[in-house]
Design a protein around this motif. Sequence first.
Motif, mmCIF file in Angstrom:
data_model
loop_
_atom_site.group_PDB
_atom_site.id
_atom_site.type_symbol
_atom_site.label_atom_id
_atom_site.label_comp_id
_atom_site.label_asym_id
_atom_site.label_seq_id
_atom_site.Cartn_x
_atom_site.Cartn_y
_atom_site.Cartn_z
ATOM 1 N N PHE A 1 8.746 10.512 -6.428
ATOM 2 C CA PHE A 1 9.453 9.231 -6.325
ATOM 3 C C PHE A 1 8.907 8.313 -7.393
ATOM 4 N N ARG A 2 9.712 7.335 -7.791
ATOM 5 C CA ARG A 2 9.305 6.465 -8.895
ATOM 6 C C ARG A 2 9.202 5.021 -8.431
ATOM 7 N N ILE A 3 8.241 4.323 -8.997
ATOM 8 C CA ILE A 3 8.091 2.897 -8.711
ATOM 9 C C ILE A 3 8.249 2.157 -10.042
ATOM 10 N N PRO A 4 9.193 1.217 -10.118
ATOM 11 C CA PRO A 4 9.317 0.442 -11.353
ATOM 12 C C PRO A 4 8.150 -0.550 -11.475
ATOM 13 N N ILE A 5 7.453 -0.505 -12.586
ATOM 14 C CA ILE A 5 6.282 -1.368 -12.805
ATOM 15 C C ILE A 5 6.177 -1.663 -14.297
ATOM 16 N N ASP A 6 5.377 -2.658 -14.658
ATOM 17 C CA ASP A 6 5.135 -2.880 -16.086
ATOM 18 C C ASP A 6 3.654 -2.815 -16.442
ATOM 19 N N PHE B 1 0.842 -1.198 0.000
ATOM 20 C CA PHE B 1 0.000 0.000 0.000
ATOM 21 C C PHE B 1 0.877 1.247 0.000
ATOM 22 N N GLU B 2 0.803 1.997 -1.102
ATOM 23 C CA GLU B 2 1.468 3.301 -1.170
ATOM 24 C C GLU B 2 0.381 4.335 -0.962
ATOM 25 N N VAL B 3 0.152 4.727 0.288
ATOM 26 C CA VAL B 3 -0.916 5.695 0.551
ATOM 27 C C VAL B 3 -0.326 7.101 0.613
ATOM 28 N N LEU B 4 -1.218 8.094 0.557
ATOM 29 C CA LEU B 4 -0.803 9.493 0.484
ATOM 30 C C LEU B 4 0.198 9.675 -0.655
ATOM 31 N N ALA B 5 -0.181 9.114 -1.797
ATOM 32 C CA ALA B 5 0.668 9.228 -2.981
ATOM 33 C C ALA B 5 -0.226 9.335 -4.208
ATOM 34 N N GLU B 6 0.228 10.132 -5.175
ATOM 35 C CA GLU B 6 -0.565 10.279 -6.398
ATOM 36 C C GLU B 6 0.351 10.252 -7.613
ATOM 37 N N PRO B 7 -0.013 9.410 -8.618
ATOM 38 C CA PRO B 7 0.807 9.388 -9.833
ATOM 39 C C PRO B 7 0.753 10.735 -10.545
ATOM 40 N N VAL B 8 1.892 11.184 -11.055
ATOM 41 C CA VAL B 8 1.910 12.423 -11.846
ATOM 42 C C VAL B 8 2.289 12.160 -13.298
ATOM 43 N N ARG B 9 3.000 11.073 -13.542
ATOM 44 C CA ARG B 9 3.225 10.663 -14.935
ATOM 45 C C ARG B 9 3.659 9.202 -14.985
ATOM 46 N N ILE B 10 3.461 8.630 -16.176
ATOM 47 C CA ILE B 10 3.844 7.238 -16.371
ATOM 48 C C ILE B 10 4.956 7.244 -17.415
ATOM 49 N N LEU B 11 6.033 6.552 -17.108
ATOM 50 C CA LEU B 11 7.157 6.535 -18.039
ATOM 51 C C LEU B 11 7.220 5.189 -18.748
ATOM 52 N N GLY B 12 7.751 5.217 -19.966
ATOM 53 C CA GLY B 12 7.806 3.974 -20.727
ATOM 54 C C GLY B 12 9.010 3.877 -21.630
ATOM 55 N N GLU B 13 9.206 2.690 -22.135
ATOM 56 C CA GLU B 13 10.246 2.437 -23.132
ATOM 57 C C GLU B 13 9.630 1.590 -24.231
ATOM 58 N N ASN B 14 9.940 1.885 -25.464
ATOM 59 C CA ASN B 14 9.399 1.146 -26.610
ATOM 60 C C ASN B 14 7.877 1.016 -26.553
ATOM 61 N N GLY B 15 7.233 2.074 -26.097
ATOM 62 C CA GLY B 15 5.765 2.073 -26.100
ATOM 63 C C GLY B 15 5.121 1.349 -24.951
ATOM 64 N N ALA B 16 5.916 0.794 -24.030
ATOM 65 C CA ALA B 16 5.325 0.063 -22.907
ATOM 66 C C ALA B 16 5.778 0.666 -21.576
ATOM 67 N N VAL B 17 4.920 0.525 -20.576
ATOM 68 C CA VAL B 17 5.155 1.117 -19.252
ATOM 69 C C VAL B 17 6.408 0.540 -18.586
ATOM 70 N N THR B 18 7.204 1.403 -17.963
ATOM 71 C CA THR B 18 8.339 0.917 -17.161
ATOM 72 C C THR B 18 8.327 1.456 -15.729
ATOM 73 N N GLU B 19 7.782 2.654 -15.542
ATOM 74 C CA GLU B 19 7.794 3.267 -14.202
ATOM 75 C C GLU B 19 6.589 4.180 -14.038
ATOM 76 N N VAL B 20 6.210 4.377 -12.789
ATOM 77 C CA VAL B 20 5.220 5.410 -12.508
ATOM 78 C C VAL B 20 5.862 6.397 -11.535
ATOM 79 N N GLU B 21 5.697 7.678 -11.862
ATOM 80 C CA GLU B 21 6.248 8.700 -10.969
ATOM 81 C C GLU B 21 5.125 9.278 -10.134
ATOM 82 N N CYS B 22 5.342 9.323 -8.827
ATOM 83 C CA CYS B 22 4.302 9.794 -7.913
ATOM 84 C C CYS B 22 4.806 10.965 -7.071
#
Lengths: 290, 475
Positions: free
Chosen positions: B390-395, B345-366
């Motif tokens: 802060f960033r969380i690596p995700i796919d 649970f990442e509470v008190l956090a809000e995504p501000v952008r999603i980053l990707g490589e080759n058209g696919a998700v790699t990280e979410v910045e919160c």
Amino acid sequence: MARILEKRLLRQPDVFYFKVAAPLISKKAKAGQFVIVRLHEKGERIPLSLADIDPGAGTISLIVMAVGKTTNEMVLLKQGDDILDLCGPLGQPTHIESAGRVVLVGGGFGVAPLYPIARAFKAASNEVTVIMGARSKDLLIYEQEMQGVADTVIVTTDDGSKGAKGLVTDALTKDLGCRLPGLVICVGPAIMMKFVAEATKPFGVKTVVSLNPIMVDGTGMCGGCRVNVGGRSMFACVDGPEFDGHLVDWSVLMNRQKSYTAEEKESFEAWKKRHELMLGSAAPVCELKS
Amino acid sequence: MTDTAADQKRSAKKIVPRKTPIPEQDPKTRSRNFKEVSLGYSPELAMQEAERCLECSKPTCVSGCPVSVPIPRFIKLVKEGKFKEALDTIKEANLLPAVCGRVCPQEKQCEQRCIVGKKFDPVGIGRLERFAADWVMQHDLVDAPPVAPSTGKRVAIVGSGPAGLACAYELAKLGHGVTILEAFHEPGGVLLYGIPEFRLPKKIVSREIDLLKQMGVEISLNIVVGKLITVDEILEQYDACFVATGAGTPKFMGIEGEELNGVYSANEFLTRMNIMRAYLPEFDTPIRKGERVAVVGGGNVAMDSVRTALRLGASEGIIIYRRTEEDMPARREEVHHAKEEGVRFEVLAEPVRILGENGAVTEVECLHMELGEPDKSGRRSPRPIKGSEFRIPIDTVIMAIGTNANPLVPQSTKDLALHKWGYIVADERTGQTSRDRLFAGGDIVTGSATVISAMGAGRRAAQAMHEYLVGAPSK
């Protein structure tokens, strides 16, 4: 359930024509709309453009190119078989207006959905020019049908085996240079629609394209078909499928169309293995193109 | 004995302070399968839990139930081992007890008002409701309620989710001819495409629907109202119509990177998994098997999505929510189950952008958030802390932040009054819309709410429609 009343090979080896009994859909459907089919209990839902609508006979026509598992399963169906689920009409119809002259540009089997659009514009007293292209003359479909409805039909082939040698965009640029139409509509692969939109932009001609992203429900519920148009996220199934080609973010569309390339390939390979015995020479199977 | 004397006698007895625990699949095992998490009470456990009920003469629990299930009456029957009778009692008010016992937010409704709950755990009302329904189903004792002689009136219901089903049930009971029009190829609405198998097995939904069919309700599939047929055309063919299409189109955040492959709406992710059964290899619908999956939101849909992702094979499931855990609108039990299954649970956090490589998700910045002044809902509104990126690596990212009104019916119906955001204006008590003979209820009126509130709306509209129909000339 919807009965297949007629099925024929439209283009060797993989493009088929289906006429399907759809009394209710045919009364409501308009040019530019689509339906979703599901073939069996474990099947996926796939969107297919309407290639013809006949409210009098209570039928619709669909053109299917066998590229993956579901489309290959569909082209194995025979006349008299039933399509388990047929849902539609979906999407906004083409806005039929009096534009003076309308140029319809189609590539590959995208020419088929342009046929009812051509007829509707003709019925609204427009001059209709059709530019249709393929890699070579054997791959052209719906040429006769288009000859029957359009004022002018311009054929292009990449190899010059019929009509003008070159791409539809070459013929289009030449046509626009002679006489500007009120409207250009293009249906075909994303890459072709992108280049058509780029070709018309310098001429300032309104250009409508019919987008074909991946969909699930087709009723605005899942958001899988979102496309970026003019900086806004839109749902192709309810806001489209037709949009202003000059505002579409083509790289987003083409990237999203590839979302499941690996999964689709895997599913198709597994299906082919399971059906090896069934797939004799009579069964047309075309490899998945990405 | 007078009621008061009975109350006193009962409250004098020793109450077991804790709810009787309900057997559940082990968290480690269940987070890798799609079988139901909660296994339900045995008859012995159910009777033991029923003993905790005081049978209050003025039961406050009932007033907390959107459909006013006669709670103490059914619990008394469970206590006595009369399980079939207990279910019949519930069914006086609630068509779908097997569903509601599983998915209602009891801690905010009946159980919140339970008198026992003032001092101890409240009575496990939801668990008992579920038990009665399951027991009767397991023993094949389900029977369709008696249907009144035909009134000759015909009603169309748009949508086969909880509001539509409840309305159909009540109208069919009263002898009206009911046809449900469903856009999908299978009926059930959100019960089917939204709520996962591990929380609500689909065979329960299909059995409830079979019951409606036994009562003579017709269900037409693949009918998209607003496209194949309009509400205006329905009103030409039927005596009345109830619109229960649900909330509809998914919201996205409007942040950079949402168009990347691997970003889903919860609606799409759950639809692929639930109604299309993408997790079963023999089904054709594809799904991305994310390794690290972030779900944005704090409601039931967010919990369903993250737990589904784990079952699909994710090594990590992360909930990103902008308020605190206590503020989450999800049922407590779902939050608890998600935690047990290892959801981060990442509470008190809000995504501000999603980053990707080759058209696919790699990280979410919160951004980290802090709580400010209370907003209109009474909750303290979160605001971003500058420079706390802060960033969380995700796919995979799944957006579970609610829905907007689906435009198909509102846009295609003449003279239908709508709220600012496109929801249909309908009388809270009767479901009456601005159009004669046209009623509406559920999420298409209220925006995203609960299964039980949608059922309540369907039931109230059915009553109003019945009153109208018995006084109206037949079509």
